[in-house]
Design a protein around this motif. Structure first.
Motif, mmCIF file in Angstrom:
data_model
loop_
_atom_site.group_PDB
_atom_site.id
_atom_site.type_symbol
_atom_site.label_atom_id
_atom_site.label_comp_id
_atom_site.label_asym_id
_atom_site.label_seq_id
_atom_site.Cartn_x
_atom_site.Cartn_y
_atom_site.Cartn_z
ATOM 1 N N ALA A 450 -7.971 -8.058 -2.919
ATOM 2 C CA ALA A 450 -7.108 -9.188 -2.575
ATOM 3 C C ALA A 450 -5.706 -8.984 -3.138
ATOM 4 O O ALA A 450 -4.703 -9.110 -2.434
ATOM 5 N N VAL A 451 -5.646 -8.630 -4.422
ATOM 6 C CA VAL A 451 -4.344 -8.461 -5.072
ATOM 7 C C VAL A 451 -3.594 -7.278 -4.459
ATOM 8 O O VAL A 451 -2.393 -7.351 -4.193
ATOM 9 N N VAL A 452 -4.342 -6.170 -4.212
ATOM 10 C CA VAL A 452 -3.708 -4.980 -3.642
ATOM 11 C C VAL A 452 -3.043 -5.343 -2.323
ATOM 12 O O VAL A 452 -1.878 -5.023 -2.068
ATOM 13 N N ASN A 453 -3.788 -6.060 -1.476
ATOM 14 C CA ASN A 453 -3.236 -6.401 -0.169
ATOM 15 C C ASN A 453 -2.037 -7.321 -0.292
ATOM 16 O O ASN A 453 -1.032 -7.151 0.403
ATOM 17 N N ILE A 454 -2.134 -8.314 -1.181
ATOM 18 C CA ILE A 454 -1.022 -9.266 -1.313
ATOM 19 C C ILE A 454 0.232 -8.533 -1.779
ATOM 20 O O ILE A 454 1.320 -8.695 -1.218
ATOM 21 N N ILE A 455 0.070 -7.685 -2.794
ATOM 22 C CA ILE A 455 1.247 -6.978 -3.335
ATOM 23 C C ILE A 455 1.826 -6.033 -2.292
ATOM 24 O O ILE A 455 3.046 -5.969 -2.090
ATOM 25 N N THR A 456 0.950 -5.287 -1.597
ATOM 26 C CA THR A 456 1.448 -4.380 -0.569
ATOM 27 C C THR A 456 2.229 -5.149 0.492
ATOM 28 O O THR A 456 3.304 -4.745 0.926
ATOM 29 N N GLY A 457 1.676 -6.308 0.882
ATOM 30 C CA GLY A 457 2.363 -7.131 1.874
ATOM 31 C C GLY A 457 3.726 -7.566 1.382
ATOM 32 O O GLY A 457 4.710 -7.533 2.117
ATOM 33 N N LEU A 458 3.795 -7.960 0.094
ATOM 34 C CA LEU A 458 5.075 -8.421 -0.446
ATOM 35 C C LEU A 458 6.091 -7.283 -0.469
ATOM 36 O O LEU A 458 7.274 -7.485 -0.167
ATOM 37 N N VAL A 459 5.629 -6.066 -0.815
ATOM 38 C CA VAL A 459 6.547 -4.921 -0.840
ATOM 39 C C VAL A 459 7.128 -4.691 0.555
ATOM 40 O O VAL A 459 8.330 -4.499 0.735
ATOM 41 N N LEU A 460 6.250 -4.762 1.557
ATOM 42 C CA LEU A 460 6.700 -4.554 2.938
ATOM 43 C C LEU A 460 7.686 -5.646 3.356
ATOM 44 O O LEU A 460 8.718 -5.384 3.976
ATOM 45 N N LEU A 461 7.360 -6.872 2.972
ATOM 46 C CA LEU A 461 8.230 -8.000 3.308
ATOM 47 C C LEU A 461 9.614 -7.797 2.689
ATOM 48 O O LEU A 461 10.645 -8.021 3.327
ATOM 49 N N LEU A 462 9.609 -7.329 1.448
ATOM 50 C CA LEU A 462 10.868 -7.074 0.745
ATOM 51 C C LEU A 462 11.681 -6.025 1.493
ATOM 52 O O LEU A 462 12.887 -6.174 1.705
ATOM 53 N N ALA A 463 10.989 -4.967 1.926
ATOM 54 C CA ALA A 463 11.683 -3.888 2.629
ATOM 55 C C ALA A 463 12.272 -4.387 3.946
ATOM 56 O O ALA A 463 13.412 -4.076 4.301
ATOM 57 N N ALA A 464 11.491 -5.201 4.679
ATOM 58 C CA ALA A 464 11.986 -5.723 5.956
ATOM 59 C C ALA A 464 13.173 -6.644 5.729
ATOM 60 O O ALA A 464 14.118 -6.662 6.520
#
Lengths: 479, 257
Positions: A450-464
């Motif tokens: 759960a945490v891995v997915n949330i953090i990965t998503g946030l990193v991608l969101l930041l990049a976008a």
């Protein structure tokens, strides 16, 4: 054809007439220009590089085992598959298109490759007559479409896939593993011919075409492998070593010499030629700085990876640069060459920047648009070889789940724009490293999925967000 | 110059029931700027596109250097040395000046572009047009101002040893100083012996740079006159009413007889 005469017959003013044009800048000016470009919103891969450094620092502080040699090599092998898929996707993203099917298409390639190995080259027996007939017909159709679109490489690879499937290579020949990998790439190219044709000739939005194919290929994988089935390829030492093996210590240093030396030769040679002919050049200290940095970092990395990194150094020796490193470097070099030095690459950027302008300049826009899908799928097949090798087997989930989304994420995090026209192959490598570090680091910290997915998503969101903001910025500055 | 480099005779073009060009005669002389004026919908763009090979005329004759030619595609037009600089410029923002100027006609082999030769040629062309406002030929087009973009688009046409350059509203979106630059550039093109066609709504620009003025009115060429033989208001009348004194269409009552 208007002639491209090197000596224009028109009255040519002295070069000095060309008022403020500057070719050679000082290091200071170059630095100022770089800062100005950053302020103008052209961030490139800078945010990703800074993010990568920050992430590595954080995980290093939080986990003892993160920055160990063993884990570093493991991290590279873990991330390489998606990274390679991302490298192919950059071609598609450069046109402002998307290939949602790259993940499951790579899974199809992996499944065909693994079936070829498991069934000892007998695809007909493995698939059954009907499925094999459909498979061969699909490859022939892909070849036909490629010929219609005049994409000869795509046609050749599709036909080669038919030949390999029909001939049936003996299972235990020394070259059978290589033929299997070639088959995977050929099938990838054929898949790209299909999606490319649908997007560019039929004119459907790439989002819809590849979304449909994403689902369809998932079904194909399931058909090939069977519900609950799995093809183990760990027993084939070549296929297994792709992501798990390493170069010998001597070969590692040879790789360093070839890679760093080649880079230095290309960069310095170009720099000398530009200075001699009075063209726009970067300042000499900057060029030497770049070459020196690459050489030093490369040497340090090679030195580290040639140490014995086995968890039990007394029992086994694990040393040398993992094979995935030369694979990624070779793709990086080839991709950069195609995009920057060839006419094809120039036309990809032009179509991505302004398709209408490209059309009026006489570029065959629809052929370029189709061809990037061939590149994307064929490169995705290489990624499939790597990730299948890493786990040593191919199951019906191969290339499914988040594979594609992570690959797109890697390209975007690295700095490639989803709006087309801006991006480099190196962005996929840097972005892929960021995602691999996040995944690996959080795993070491025993964080749940759960945490891995949330953090990965946030990193991608930041990049976008960075992409969108910098575009807005460059629109106002350049406007 | 006695011989027109490009001459259109009796060109007709219809889109379905809409008859856009009626028996249009039009000529371009080398070394001269011919202004093509007319109200919106008069057929200026259609005429330009017929010359550029984007549309094919239904009937009529196109002569290039006195010889009849067919222009069925942009490629045909380019082969004759006819270049069009479009209003929306047709530059790729993400490429630099050199890359844009050589777009579609890159030098070198397909597998290795000759960047050095392209960069030198681009710089020489800009220099020959006395372009002094661009900091570096390796600047991406996205960083250029509107006037600089127009300059690059025009220089691109010059680079290809063009014989005829058609400029579609080159000053429409520009400020005063930038308009000045572009008009100077238009004059310099003509001085190099190119036949220049300038499409414009701006009478001040037209009277400043054009040697002759061609007026389209509802798809008919109503006048083709040297600039110094007409006044500003006469041209406006021709554009809006199709005639002005002895110029233009015959009076309706005489035409009816």
């Amino acid at each position: 054809m208007p002639k491209a005469d090197p000596s224009p017959p028109r009255p040519v003013g002295a070069i000095s007439d060309f008022g403020i044009d500057t070719t050679v800048r000082t290091t200071r000016q170059a630095g100022q220009d770089y800062v100005a470009r950053l302020r103008g919103g052209e961030l490139g891969s800078l945010p990703a590089v800074l993010g990568l450094i920050a992430l590595v620092a954080v995980f290093w502080l939080l986990s003892d085992s993160f920055l160990t040699l063993d884990n570093t090599a493991n991290l590279l092998a873990q991330g390489a598959g998606k990274m390679i898929i991302a490298m192919g996707l950059v071609f598609v993203l450069l046109l402002g298109e998307i290939d949602l099917s790259a993940g499951t298409a790579s899974g199809v390639c992996a499944a065909v490759m693994a079936m070829h190995y498991v069934k000892a080259g007998n695809l007909l027996g493995g698939m059954g007559t009907t499925v094999f007939a459909v498979f061969a017909a699909g490859l022939l159709l892909a070849a036909l479409l490629a010929i219609i679109m005049r994409i000869w490489a795509g046609a050749a690879l599709s036909l080669l896939a038919v030949v390999i499937a029909a001939v049936g290579v003996p299972a235990n020949a020394w070259y059978s593993a290589w033929v299997e990998m070639l088959l995977a790439v050929c099938v990838g190219a054929a898949i790209g011919c299909l999606s490319g044709f649908l997007v560019s000739k039929i004119g459907m939005p790439s989002f819809v075409v590849t979304l449909a194919l994403f689902i369809a290929w998932q079904g194909v994988i399931l058909q090939l492998i069977g519900e609950g089935g799995v093809f183990g390829i760990g027993g084939q030492h070549v296929l297994f070593d792709v992501a798990n093996g390493s170069l010998s210590v001597n070969a590692s240093w040879a790789l360093f010499l070839i890679a760093a030396g080649g880079y230095a030769a290309v960069v310095l040679g170009e720099h000398r030629m530009r200075l001699r002919r009075g063209l726009v050049t970067a300042p000499t200290p900057v060029v030497f700085g770049k070459v020196g940095t690459v050489a030093v970092l490369g040497a340090l990395a090679t030195l580290a990876l040639t140490q014995n990194r086995s968890p039990n150094p007394d029992l086994v020796t694990i040393e040398g640069v993992p094979y995935v490193v030369p694979i990624v470097l070779a793709l990086l070099a080839a991709g950069s060459y195609v995009l920057n030095r060839t006419r094809y690459g120039r036309h990809i950027y032009a179509v991505g920047g302004n398709a209408e302008a490209a059309k009026r300049a006489g570029i065959n826009v629809s052929k370029i648009r189709a061809s990037v899908f061939v590149v994307s799928s064929a490169v995705a097949a290489v990624g499939a070889i790597v990730y299948s090798s890493k786990v040593g087997s191919v199951d019906p989930q191969a290339g499914g789940l988040n594979t594609l989304l992570f690959a797109v994420g890697a390209a975007v995090i690295g700095g490639t724009s989803l709006f087309g026209g801006r991006g480099k192959i190196s962005h996929a490598v840097i972005g892929g490293l960021v995602l691999a570090v996040v995944e690996n680091g959080l795993g070491l910290l025993h964080q749940p999925a759960a945490v891995v997915n949330i953090i990965t998503g946030l990193v991608l969101l930041l990049a976008a967000t960075v992409d969108a903001l910098s575009r807005r910025r460059s629109a106002t500055v350049g406007g | 110059m006695s011989e027109p480099i490009l001459r259109l005779t009796g060109v007709n073009k219809s889109f379905g029931p809409v008859h856009v060009l009626h028996d249009v005669d039009f000529a371009v002389w080398p070394g001269e700027v011919t202004a093509l004026v007319g109200d919106n919908g008069a057929g200026k763009s259609t005429l330009v596109k017929s010359v550029a090979g984007i549309h094919t005329a239904d009937s009529g004759l196109i002569e290039f250097r006195g010889k009849p030619v067919t222009v069925h595609s942009p490629r045909d037009a380019a082969d004759l040395g006819i270049e069009v600089v479009y209003q929306d410029l047709a530059l790729a923002d993400n490429l630099d000046i050199v890359q844009n100027m050589f777009l579609g006609r890159e030098r070198g082999t397909p597998w290795l572009l000759d960047e050095a030769s392209m960069e030198q040629a681009a710089r020489e062309t800009l220099a020959s047009l006395s372009v002094r406002t661009v900091k570096s030929v390796r600047t991406p087009v996205s960083a250029l101002s509107g006037g600089q973009r127009q300059t690059v688009a025009i220089a691109k046409a010059v680079l290809w040893d063009s014989n005829v350059v058609l400029l579609d509203e080159p000053t429409a979106a520009l400020g005063v100083a930038q308009t000045r630059q572009v008009l100077d550039l238009v004059r310099r093109l003509a001085e190099q012996g190119i036949g220049v066609v300038l499409i414009s709504h701006n009478m001040a620009d037209v009277f400043e740079v054009a040697d002759r003025i061609a007026v389209l009115y509802l798809g008919r060429m109503v006048a083709e006159v040297p600039t110094d033989e007409v006044t500003h208001s006469q041209v406006v009348e021709l554009i809006t009413a199709g005639r002005s004194g002895d110029l233009g269409l015959a009076r309706p009552e005489s035409a009816a007889i």
